[in-house]
Motif scaffolding. Structure first.
Motif, short mmCIF file in Angstrom:
data_model
loop_
_atom_site.label_atom_id
_atom_site.label_comp_id
_atom_site.label_asym_id
_atom_site.label_seq_id
_atom_site.Cartn_x
_atom_site.Cartn_y
_atom_site.Cartn_z
N VAL A 253 0.79 -1.09 0.02
CA VAL A 253 0.10 0.03 0.07
C VAL A 253 0.96 1.42 -0.11
CG1 VAL A 253 -1.68 1.37 1.33
CG2 VAL A 253 -1.83 -1.15 1.25
N TYR A 254 2.04 1.21 0.78
CA TYR A 254 2.84 2.24 0.78
C TYR A 254 3.34 2.52 -0.58
CZ TYR A 254 3.15 3.03 5.78
OH TYR A 254 2.80 3.41 7.15
N THR A 255 3.78 1.56 -1.37
CA THR A 255 4.34 1.89 -2.50
C THR A 255 3.44 2.42 -3.59
OG1 THR A 255 5.56 -0.27 -2.15
CG2 THR A 255 5.93 0.57 -4.44
N GLU A 256 2.05 1.91 -3.32
CA GLU A 256 0.82 2.40 -4.31
C GLU A 256 1.16 3.82 -3.96
OE1 GLU A 256 -2.29 0.37 -3.49
OE2 GLU A 256 -1.55 -1.58 -4.54
N LEU A 257 1.12 4.35 -2.74
CA LEU A 257 0.74 5.59 -2.25
C LEU A 257 2.12 6.49 -2.56
CD1 LEU A 257 -0.21 7.85 0.16
CD2 LEU A 257 1.55 7.02 1.23
N ALA A 258 3.32 5.81 -2.60
CA ALA A 258 4.41 6.69 -2.94
C ALA A 258 4.19 7.04 -4.36
CB ALA A 258 5.65 5.91 -2.81
N VAL A 259 3.88 6.10 -5.29
CA VAL A 259 3.63 6.57 -6.71
C VAL A 259 2.66 7.67 -6.90
CG1 VAL A 259 2.77 5.49 -8.70
CG2 VAL A 259 4.17 3.99 -7.45
N VAL A 260 1.63 7.81 -6.06
CA VAL A 260 0.66 8.88 -6.28
C VAL A 260 1.29 9.78 -5.76
CG1 VAL A 260 -1.39 9.73 -5.80
CG2 VAL A 260 -1.27 7.19 -5.85
N VAL A 261 2.06 9.99 -4.60
CA VAL A 261 2.49 10.97 -3.96
C VAL A 261 3.80 11.81 -4.86
CG1 VAL A 261 3.79 12.12 -1.87
CG2 VAL A 261 1.84 10.64 -1.73
N THR A 262 4.49 10.74 -5.14
CA THR A 262 5.61 11.25 -6.00
C THR A 262 5.27 12.00 -7.29
OG1 THR A 262 6.86 9.49 -5.16
CG2 THR A 262 8.02 10.67 -6.87
N SER A 263 4.27 11.29 -7.94
CA SER A 263 3.83 11.85 -9.32
C SER A 263 3.10 13.14 -9.11
CB SER A 263 2.92 11.21 -10.04
OG SER A 263 2.60 9.96 -9.52
N GLY A 264 2.21 13.31 -7.95
CA GLY A 264 1.66 14.45 -7.29
C GLY A 264 2.66 15.57 -6.99
N PHE A 265 3.73 15.23 -6.47
CA PHE A 265 4.86 16.09 -6.06
C PHE A 265 5.48 16.71 -7.08
CE2 PHE A 265 9.12 17.04 -4.36
CZ PHE A 265 8.59 17.83 -3.24
N LEU A 266 5.79 15.95 -8.12
CA LEU A 266 6.39 16.42 -9.19
C LEU A 266 5.42 17.22 -10.27
CD1 LEU A 266 8.32 13.25 -10.79
CD2 LEU A 266 8.95 15.22 -9.61
N ALA A 267 4.02 17.00 -10.23
CA ALA A 267 3.27 17.75 -10.71
C ALA A 267 3.05 19.11 -10.04
CB ALA A 267 1.89 17.09 -10.83
N ALA A 268 3.14 19.00 -8.69
CA ALA A 268 2.90 20.13 -7.88
C ALA A 268 4.17 21.27 -7.96
CB ALA A 268 2.92 19.87 -6.37
N ILE A 269 5.33 20.79 -8.20
CA ILE A 269 6.41 21.74 -8.43
C ILE A 269 6.27 22.32 -9.69
CG2 ILE A 269 8.82 21.75 -8.90
CD1 ILE A 269 9.31 19.61 -6.80
N GLY A 270 5.87 21.82 -10.84
CA GLY A 270 5.32 22.39 -12.16
C GLY A 270 4.59 23.28 -11.85
N LEU A 271 3.20 23.08 -11.18
CA LEU A 271 2.19 23.95 -10.96
C LEU A 271 2.60 25.08 -10.31
CD1 LEU A 271 -0.71 21.59 -9.91
CD2 LEU A 271 -0.69 23.36 -12.04
N ALA A 272 3.53 24.89 -9.37
CA ALA A 272 3.94 26.09 -8.65
C ALA A 272 4.80 27.16 -9.30
CB ALA A 272 4.61 25.45 -7.41
N ALA A 273 5.60 26.50 -10.32
CA ALA A 273 6.39 27.27 -11.05
C ALA A 273 5.47 28.01 -11.94
CB ALA A 273 7.45 26.43 -11.65
N ALA A 274 4.50 27.40 -12.44
CA ALA A 274 3.74 28.01 -13.29
C ALA A 274 2.77 29.18 -12.98
CB ALA A 274 2.65 27.00 -14.14
N PHE A 275 2.39 29.05 -11.72
CA PHE A 275 1.62 30.02 -11.00
C PHE A 275 2.26 31.05 -10.14
CE2 PHE A 275 -1.59 27.04 -12.24
CZ PHE A 275 -2.64 27.84 -12.55
N LEU A 276 3.49 30.85 -9.87
CA LEU A 276 4.44 31.98 -9.24
C LEU A 276 4.40 33.24 -9.72
CD1 LEU A 276 6.04 31.79 -6.65
CD2 LEU A 276 8.23 31.69 -7.98
#
Lengths: 861, 106
Positions: free
Chosen positions: A402-425
Motif C-alpha cells: 500500500v505504501y508503494t502505491e501511495l508513494a507512486v501517487v505522492v511522487t507523481s503528485g509532487f512532481l506535478a505540484a512543483i510544475g504547477l507552483a512554478a507556473a503559478f508563481l
C-alpha cells in the motif's frame, strides 16, 4: 554435567533475541529451531558454556549476512511492489487521476504559501549582521503600543559620540519622490533615501562599482542601484556622470549597488548623503524638536548586552529639553524580527500564521481525499488482499504494498505540484506584490520545507489506509457480500464532514472579506471622492497660484479648484500648542489641522453645519479664521464653538467661523479625526480639482497644457483621489484575493474527493439501482436516495463551520472602525454555496447511474 | 546461473535427499566443501534458492524432540535438479581438458 540438563536447552537470551529480530518472518522459526538443536547437541557434547559461546558467535557472524540478504530482498520486493502499484493505478485510472490532481493542487498551493511565508520570515535575514542590528525607537511609557522608529536627527551622532559601546550608527530617511533630470529627461523617482555613510557597515548592500561608504562621505555624491543607473545611462559606466535633483542640485554618481532585494526593510533605488535633506528642505538637522521620520540604526560591540544598553539610553531624550514636551523614552529594537512583529506587535506574523494554517488545511483536504478513496475501495480489494494473505503475505508486506502505491501517487503528485507552483508563481507574485523566484540556490530551509511537505503528505495520507487494508481478514475476502467500504464507515464520514467544514470556513471568510472590502470601497466618505483629482503644488504652480486657478476655472468641465495641505481622505498633521476660549484645563491643546483656501469646502464637497467659509485673504502671519469639524467640536468641550476665540502657536488669536460635517479623513480602520481648517498658504501641498466625469481625456489634456505653460520645469503628473484612497486598503485587498484563491482551490479539492467517492458509491450500488428501477423506482427518487447521504454530511459540516468562521471573522473585522454586520445571511449564503457545489458534484454520478439501463446493471456479473 | 555458494548448498540438499533441513544442510556443506557457513548466511542462500524456485519447503511430521513442533525440510524442485545438471555441464565445459597439473610450471 548431567546437573546442567535444565540449562542446556536454553540458548543465550540476547543472542536468540537478536536472531529473532533480524531474520525474516518466513524462516524465523525453522532457523531458531535449527540453532537450538545444534546448541543442545553441542551442550551435551562439550558443555553448556562452550555451546553458549558458539551460539553467540553464530548470531554475531549472522548479523551482516542477514541484513545484507534482507536489503537485497527488499529491492527485489520493491520492484514487485512497484509493478503491482502501476498495474493497480492503471486499472483504477479514474481514482488515480482524482488523487493525483488533488494532491498536486494541494501540494502546489502549500508550496506557494510556504515560499511566500519564507520570504516574510527571511526578511532582512540576508544582511550579514542582522542579528546585531537594532533600531533606536522611542516610546511613551504611559501609552501602550506607542513605539515608533522616528527620532530627532541629532540623537544618533550624539549616541555614537557618548557611548563607546556603539560600534556603528547611521541615520536613514525615506527621501520620498524626488525629481531627477539627466540630459533632457526629467522624471520622478519614488524610492530613495538619505543616509549616513555608516549605513554600509550595518547593512550588506553588495556594490557593483566603487565603495559606496566612501562615496557617501562626499556631500555631492549620489549612489544608485544598477537598474536605476541603467535607466539613465544605459550600458555606459555611470560612475562620474552627473544627475540633477529637484531642478537645482547636481550630484555625481559615486557608486553603483546591486538592486536591493524585495525583502529588506531598508530599500531604495538611490541614496544621498544625509545632510542633503537639510539642504533640500531647509531643515535644521540639529533641531532636537523635529521628527521628520529619521530612523536610527546601531550595531553594538560584541561585549555589550543589548538589554542593558537599551536601559542605559532610555532617558537620553529627557536630557534635551527641546526634544519632547512629554515623557518619551528610548530603547533598542532588534531589526531581525521587525518585519514579523513590528514595533508594537503589528507585523506580518499574523498573516504568516494565517496563511500557513490555510496551507496546511488545503493539504489536509487533499490527504483526506486519498484516505477516503483508498479505504472506500477496500471492499474491491478485499479479495486481492485476502488472496495475498492466504498465499503467505504478512501484514507488513501488504502495508508495504500500500505504501508503494501511495508513494507512486505522492511522487507523481509532487512532481506535478512543483510544475504547477512554478507556473503559478508569477500570478502569486502579482497577487501578493512580491518578487519571489523559484530557485533553490542557498535555500536549505526551502528544500527542507519542500521535502517536509512531501513527507507530511505521504505520512498523513498513507498511514491509515495501510493499516486499514492490511488488517482486512482473508475470511472477509471469501464473503464478497460483506459491506466493507460503504459510506457507512463513520470514520470516512467524519473526514468528509471535516473537509467540508474547512471549505465552508474558508468560503465564509472569503465572503466576509469580500463584502467588507466592498463596503469600504463604496462607503460614502462625506466628500465627492469620485470627481476629485490632484496635482502636487511645486515650482511656479505655487508662486503663481492665482493665475493657475483662474485659467483652470475657465474650462467648463472643471467645477472647482482649491489648495490644501493634505488630501480630504487623510488629515494626519497634528498641531500642538493650540488654545481656545473655554478650553478645560484637562484637555490638551492639540488637534489635527489642514490648511486650505476658501474654495476647499465647495470644491471637495464638505457641507457646513453652521457658519460659512473663510472671508479674509490668506496670510502666513495672521490666522484670523478657523473652521472645525463636528468631531473637533466634541473634542474641544466648549459646547457651541462658533464665534469663540481660537489661537494657534504664537499668532494673534482668531475666531471659529464655521463648523463642517464629519468626513472620513482617515482610513476606515480608524475613527474620524477631529480637525480644524485654517488658511495657512505656507502649508499648501496639493492643488485639488473637481472635474465632471464626461470627456475626461480632453479635460486632463487641458490641465496638462496649463501646467506645461506655467510650470515647465516639472513633469506633469495628475492623480485620482479614489486611487489614493484604494492604496490604504491595498495590502488588505491583496491578502483577500490570496485567501479567495486558496479557498477556491480548497473547495475544488474537496469536490474532487467527493466526486471520487460518489463515483465509487455509484459503481457499488449499480445492482441495487438496477433492481430498484425494475421494481418501478423513478430516476428522481434514486437520485434523491443517493444525495441524501451527502446532503446531511454537508449540513453537519455547516453546523461545525459556522461558529468557527464567526469567531475568526469577528476577530478580523475588529481591525476596522467601520465594518459590516456578521449577519446570519452571510453564513447561510456560504453554506448553501458549498452545499450546491457539493450536490452538483454528487449529482453527476447519481444521474448517470440512476438513468442507466437496469438490464445492463443487472447483467454485470 | 548459480553462484558458487548456491551451488554448494543446492548440491548438499540433493545429497541429503529427503532429510535436508538447516542443521543437516550446514553439516553437509561443511563436509563437502569445508566451508563453515553461519545460519544467517545459510538461510539467506536458502531464501534466494527458494525465490528462484530451485527448492521448496516441506513441513515434516511433528517430532518429540522439538516439543511437538514440525521441522521444515527443503527439497529440490525439478528446476533445481535441472540447475545442478546445468552447473556440472558448465564446469565440464569451462575446465574441459584442464587439471591441477595444467598450472604447474614445467
Amino acid at each position: 554435567m548431567m546437573g546442567n540438563m535444565g540449562m542446556r536447552d536454553r540458548p543465550p537470551r540476547f543472542a536468540e533475541c537478536l536472531m529473532r529480530r533480524l531474520v525474516w518472518a518466513a524462516d524465523r522459526e525453522s532457523l531458531l529451531d535449527d540453532l537450538a538443536e545444534e546448541y543442545s547437541e553441542r551442550a551435551a557434547e562439550r558443555g553448556a558454556k562452550r555451546a553458549g559461546w558458539w551460539y553467540r558467535f553464530q548470531a554475531a557472524k549472522s548479523v551482516l549476512p542477514l541484513m545484507g540478504f534482507e536489503a537485497c530482498w527488499r529491492t527485489i520486493m520493491l520492484r514487485s511492489y512497484l509493478k503491482t502499484a502501476f498495474r493497480h493505478h492503471r486499472k483504477q485510472l479514474n481514482y488515480f487521476l482524482i488523487n493525483l490532481t488533488g494532491l498536486a493542487i494541494g501540494m502546489a498551493a502549500c508550496l506557494l504559501i510556504m515560499l511566500w511565508a519564507q520570504d516574510e520570515i527571511g526578511y532582512d535575514a540576508w544582511h550579514e549582521r542582522v542579528n546585531d542590528t537594532y533600531f533606536v525607537v522611542h516610546y511613551r511609557p504611559d501609552v501602550p503600543d506607542s513605539a515608533g522608529s522616528s527620532v530627532p536627527a541629532p540623537l544618533i551622532p550624539q549616541l555614537k559620540g557618548t557611548y563607546p559601546e556603539i560600534e556603528h550608527a547611521a541615520r536613514y530617511l525615506d527621501a520620498g519622490r524626488r525629481l531627477f533630470s539627466v540630459g533632457d529627461r526629467t522624471i520622478y523617482e519614488a524610492e530613495g533615501g538619505f543616509a549616513d555613510p555608516e549605513l554600509f557597515d550595518i547593512f550588506s548592500f553588495p556594490s557593483l562599482a566603487n565603495d559606496p561608504k566612501a562615496a557617501l562621505k562626499d556631500l555631492n555624491t549620489i549612489v544608485l542601484t544598477q537598474s536605476l543607473a541603467r535607466r539613465y545611462f544605459g550600458a555606459a559606466d555611470p560612475v562620474g556622470k552627473t544627475v540633477k535633483l529637484e531642478n537645482q542640485y547636481v550630484f555625481t554618481v559615486g557608486a553603483v549597488l546591486k538592486d536591493i532585494p524585495g525583502n529588506s526593510t531598508v530599500r531604495f533605488d538611490f541614496l544621498l548623503p544625509f545632510e542633503n535633506f537639510g539642504r533640500f528642505e531647509g531643515v535644521d538637522l540639529n533641531d532636537w524638536g523635529r521628527y521628520e521620520g529619521y530612523t536610527g540604526f546601531v550595531i553594538l560591540n560584541a561585549q555589550t548586552p543589548p538589554g542593558s544598553f537599551s536601559d542605559k539610553i532610555r532617558d537620553e531624550l529627557q536630557r534635551h529639553p527641546d526634544a519632547v514636551s512629554r515623557p518619551t523614552y528610548l530603547r533598542l529594537h532588534p531589526l531581525k524580527n521587525v518585519r514579523l512583529r513590528g514595533f508594537n506587535h503589528d507585523g506580518t506574523m499574523a498573516s504568516v500564521l494565517m496563511f500557513s494554517v490555510i496551507a496546511v488545511l488545503v493539504l489536509l483536504i487533499a490527504c483526506v481525499n486519498f484516505v477516503n478513496l483508498t479505504t472506500a475501495q477496500a471492499a474491491k480489494r478485499a479479495a486481492e488482499i485476502g488472496l495475498r494473505k492466504v498465499v503467505g503475505a504478512s501484514r507488513t508486506a501488504i502495508r508495504r504494498q500500500v505504501y508503494t502505491e501511495l508513494a507512486v501517487v505522492v511522487t507523481s503528485g509532487f512532481l506535478a505540484a512543483i510544475g504547477l507552483a512554478a507556473a503559478f508563481l508569477p500570478k502569486m507574485n502579482a497577487l501578493s506584490g512580491k518578487t519571489i523566484a523559484l530557485s533553490l540556490a542557498g535555500k536549505g530551509g526551502l528544500i527542507a520545507v519542500i521535502l517536509g511537505i512531501a513527507i507530511f503528505t505521504a505520512a498523513v495520507s498513507g498511514l491509515y489506509p495501510a493499516f486499514y487494508l492490511s488488517a482486512l481478514s482473508p475470511a472477509r475476502a471469501m464473503r464478497p457480500s460483506a459491506s466493507a467500504g460503504s459510506t457507512r464507515s463513520p470514520f470516512r464520514k467524519t473526514l468528509v464532514a471535516a473537509q467540508f467544514a474547512i471549505s465552508i470556513i474558508l468560503v465564509t471568510s472569503t465572503f466576509v472579506i469580500g463584502r467588507q472590502m466592498r463596503y469600504i470601497k463604496t462607503k460614502e466618505l462625506g466628500f465627492d471622492k469620485d470627481h476629485l483629482m490632484y496635482v502636487e503644488l511645486l515650482g511656479d504652480l505655487r508662486t503663481r497660484l492665482d493665475v493657475v486657478k483662474h485659467e483652470l476655472l475657465g474650462h467648463p468641465e472643471i467645477r472647482g479648484v482649491t489648495t490644501a495641505t493634505s488630501l480630504p481622505s487623510s488629515a494626519s498633521n497634528n498641531a500642538g500648542g493650540l488654545d481656545w476660549e473655554g478650553r478645560p484645563a484637562d484637555i490638551k491643546g492639540s488637534l489635527n489641522f489642514v490648511s486650505v483656501d476658501r474654495d476647499y469646502f465647495r470644491t471637495v464637497g464638505v457641507e457646513f453645519v453652521a457658519g460659512g467659509t473663510f472671508r479674509t485673504t490668506p496670510s502666513n502671519q495672521r490666522l484670523d479664521e478657523f473652521i472645525v469639524n463636528e468631531k473637533a467640536v466634541e473634542a474641544m468641550k466648549v459646547g457651541d464653538p462658533l464665534g469663540k476665540s481660537f489661537k494657534m502657536w504664537d499668532r494673534p488669536p482668531g475666531r471659529v467661523i464655521g463648523v463642517v460635517k464629519n468626513v472620513h479623513n482617515a482610513p476606515l480602520y480608524e475613527n474620524i479625526r477631529p480637525v480644524f481648517y485654517v488658511q495657512f498658504p505656507a502649508f499648501y501641498n496639493y492643488l485639488i480639482l473637481n472635474v465632471k466625469g464626461e470627456r475626461l481625456q480632453q479635460t486632463v489634456a487641458f490641465i496638462r497644457d496649463v501646467h506645461q505653460r506655467i510650470n515647465p520645469e516639472y513633469p506633469f503628473e495628475i492623480h485620482f483621489l479614489d486611487e489614493a484612497i484604494d492604496r490604504y486598503y491595498q495590502a488588505e485587498t491583496q491578502r483577500g484575493s490570496l485567501i479567495a484563491a486558496f479557498t477556491g482551490l480548497a473547495l475544488f479539492i474537496s469536490c474532487l474527493g467527493l466526486f471520487g467517492l460518489s463515483l465509487f458509491l455509484a459503481e457499488q450500488r449499480t445492482k441495487e439501482i438496477g433492481i430498484r428501477k425494475t421494481l418501478g423506482a423513478t430516476v428522481s427518487s434514486i437520485v434523491g436516495l443517493m444525495l441524501k447521504d451527502f446532503l446531511w454530511l454537508v449540513a453537519l459540516a455547516n453546523l461545525v463551520a459556522w461558529p468557527a468562521a464567526f469567531y475568526v471573522m469577528n476577530a478580523w473585522l475588529r481591525k476596522f472602525a467601520y465594518r459590516i454586520d456578521l449577519g446570519i445571511s452571510l453564513f447561510l449564503i456560504s453554506g448553501l454555496t458549498v452545499m450546491a457545489v457539493a450536490l452538483t458534484t454528487v449529482c453527476f454520478h447519481a444521474f448517470r447511474s440512476a438513468s442507466s439501463d437496469p438490464v445492463r446493471a443487472l447483467r454485470q456479473e | 546461473m548459480l553462484s558458487k555458494a548456491e551451488e554448494v548448498v543446492l548440491l548438499a540438499i540433493w545429497r541429503l535427499e529427503r532429510d535436508a533441513y538447516g542443521v543437516s544442510i550446514r553439516r553437509q556443506v561443511k563436509k563437502d566443501s569445508g566451508k563453515d557457513y553461519t545460519y544467517g548466511t545459510l538461510y539467506g542462500l536458502l531464501r534466494q534458492l527458494a525465490s528462484k524456485a530451485l527448492i521448496e519447503k516441506r513441513v515434516g511430521s511433528p517430532t518429540p524432540e522439538k516439543g511437538g513442533r514440525r521441522k521444515t525440510y527443503f527439497d529440490l524442485t525439478r528446476k533445481g535438479v535441472g540447475a545442478l545438471k546445468e552447473a556440472i555441464a558448465e564446469h565440464r565445459r569451462v575446465w574441459k581438458d584442464l587439471g591441477e597439473w595444467s598450472f604447474d610450471k614445467t
